[in-house]
Motif scaffolding. Structure first.
Motif, short mmCIF file in Angstrom:
data_model
loop_
_atom_site.label_atom_id
_atom_site.label_comp_id
_atom_site.label_asym_id
_atom_site.label_seq_id
_atom_site.Cartn_x
_atom_site.Cartn_y
_atom_site.Cartn_z
N ALA A 26 0.82 -1.22 0.00
CA ALA A 26 0.00 0.00 0.00
C ALA A 26 0.85 1.27 0.00
N SER A 27 2.17 1.13 0.01
CA SER A 27 3.05 2.29 0.16
C SER A 27 3.66 2.67 -1.19
N PRO A 28 3.27 3.83 -1.73
CA PRO A 28 3.73 4.19 -3.07
C PRO A 28 5.24 4.35 -3.17
N GLU A 29 5.91 4.66 -2.05
CA GLU A 29 7.36 4.87 -2.11
C GLU A 29 8.15 3.56 -2.03
N ALA A 30 7.45 2.42 -1.87
CA ALA A 30 8.15 1.13 -1.76
C ALA A 30 8.22 0.43 -3.11
N GLU A 31 9.41 0.01 -3.47
CA GLU A 31 9.57 -0.86 -4.64
C GLU A 31 9.92 -2.24 -4.08
N ILE A 32 8.96 -3.15 -4.11
CA ILE A 32 9.22 -4.47 -3.50
C ILE A 32 9.94 -5.34 -4.53
N ILE A 33 11.21 -5.59 -4.27
CA ILE A 33 12.00 -6.40 -5.22
C ILE A 33 11.63 -7.88 -5.07
N ALA A 34 11.54 -8.33 -3.82
CA ALA A 34 11.24 -9.74 -3.56
C ALA A 34 10.87 -9.89 -2.10
N VAL A 35 10.16 -10.98 -1.80
CA VAL A 35 9.88 -11.34 -0.42
C VAL A 35 10.44 -12.73 -0.19
#
Ligand code: BDR
Ligand code: CA
Length: 364
Positions: A26-35
């Motif tokens: 939900a956070s626009p500033e986060a780029e989730i590369i992987a979990v």
């Protein structure tokens, strides 16, 4: 370099881990590369199921999910179904995930991504430090290759939640925690030797709080129970989040799969806290750590030297913290000593409620 913050999230999903994943989505500033997934609250393979199911609930089937080591480095595996439910998500049941697991091992993924984007990635650990310990043993430069490490783990000036002085994530794999805390201390000492000042001087900073871009060295930010137990989520907060999403507090009127999931997962977690912590609500440890990774202004920190007790018969897994600087060792951790929990909880409601609103037309 992207203007967003590139993140790798290592977790043991887990109810509060699942909330942290939703917050990241939900956070626009986060780029989730992987979990990446580690055993902790529940076995790693179930963690990987839960993680993919939660990401898909949030509409993020595109995110790579990788499995890590399935047992701690040395000790037998411990899990906690009484805290998080038999499958780790309380009373919530999600559709089986569609996306297959990554072919990469979590520890290989850390090293490969950190080398591919040196000085850019923030690694957030929300479970035991097993995967990270393996990675840093393989690539001792990892502290310098990452932009920053943010750890949910430890209890610095507060009682533990597992044994009297130990917190769950460190308790489960203290040997891994020792490897990680030592690796950053060693890297800090090396960096300090190359700068002005007296190595070993009590209270010397040793490393900047954050890498100044490129290959600097940032001390890890650690959020222990001292601050994460300030982040209390109540039924009233859930009702407000549901209103923000345009639905009822159980997500059923009209149907909202994200609110429904939160209600079912948190119902279990709140019952647990009602039994053991004396209030009907929940500490949302992992989302606070994730939020602080994106906005370090949410916490006030002290640069401290922390080491991990391995042999104490009553205290193995304790995060022993040199508050009075009697060791004369360089600080290796920025310990969060205060959090703006009210701002964080408001942000959680707004962001995750907004995500739920966007997902309201998706069949659960
Ligand atoms: C930590 O332990 C786990 O149960 C939670 O997910 C959190 O990461 C709190 O001690
Ligand atoms: Ca966790």
């Amino acid at each position: 370099m992207s203007s967003r913050s590139p993140l790798i999230i290592d977790c043991d999903t887990g109810i509060d881990d699942s909330l942290a994943l939703l917050y990241a989505c939900a956070s626009p500033e986060a780029e989730i590369i992987a979990v990446t997934c580690v055993s902790g609250n529940i076995e790693a393979r179930q963690v990987a199921e839960n993680t993919r199911a939660v990401l898909e609930l949030a509409g993020r089937e595109d995110v790579e999910v990788a499995l890590g080591r399935e047992v701690p480095l040395v000790r037998p595996l411990e899990v906690t179904p009484e805290t998080h439910g038999p499958r780790g998500l309380g009373y919530a049941v999600l559709p089986p995930p569609r996306r297959p697991l990554s072919a990469r091992h979590a520890s290989d993924l850390f090293v490969a991504e950190a080398r591919r984007r040196p000085g850019e990635i923030t690694l957030v650990t929300l479970g035991p430090l097993t995967n990270l310990a393996l990675a840093v043993l393989r690539e001792p430069e990892l502290p310098r290759l990452l932009r920053r490490l943010v750890i949910m783990g430890g209890s610095y000036r507060s009682p533990g939640n597992t044994a009297p002085t130990t917190e769950w994530n460190i308790h489960c794999d203290p040997e891994a925690a020792k490897v990680v805390f030592t690796a950053w201390e060693t890297a800090g000492a090396t960096a300090h030797a190359g700068t002005a000042g007296t190595a070993g001087e009590p209270g010397a900073a040793g490393a900047p709080a954050t890498a100044a871009g490129g290959l600097g060295l940032a001390r890890p930010l650690a959020l222990g129970l001292d601050v994460t137990e300030q982040a209390k989520f109540t039924p009233e907060h859930l009702a407000r989040l549901a209103r923000r999403a345009g639905t009822g507090p159980d997500g059923t009127a009209p149907a909202n799969p994200v609110v429904r999931f939160l209600a079912d997962a948190l119902h279990f977690y709140m019952e647990f806290h009602g039994r053991y912590d004396g209030f009907y609500g929940a500490f949302i440890h992992d989302p606070l750590a994730l939020a602080a990774a994106l906005d370090p202004g949410l916490v006030r920190t002290e640069a401290l030297t922390v080491d991990i007790e391995l042999t104490g018969t009553l205290t193995a897994g304790e995060t022993v913290t040199d508050w009075r600087r009697v060791w004369g060792r360089l600080p290796n951790v920025d310990v969060a000593v205060e959090a703006d929990a009210a701002t964080f909880v408001e942000r959680f409601i707004e962001r995750v409620g907004g995500l739920a609103a966007d997902r309201s037309n998706v069949a659960s």
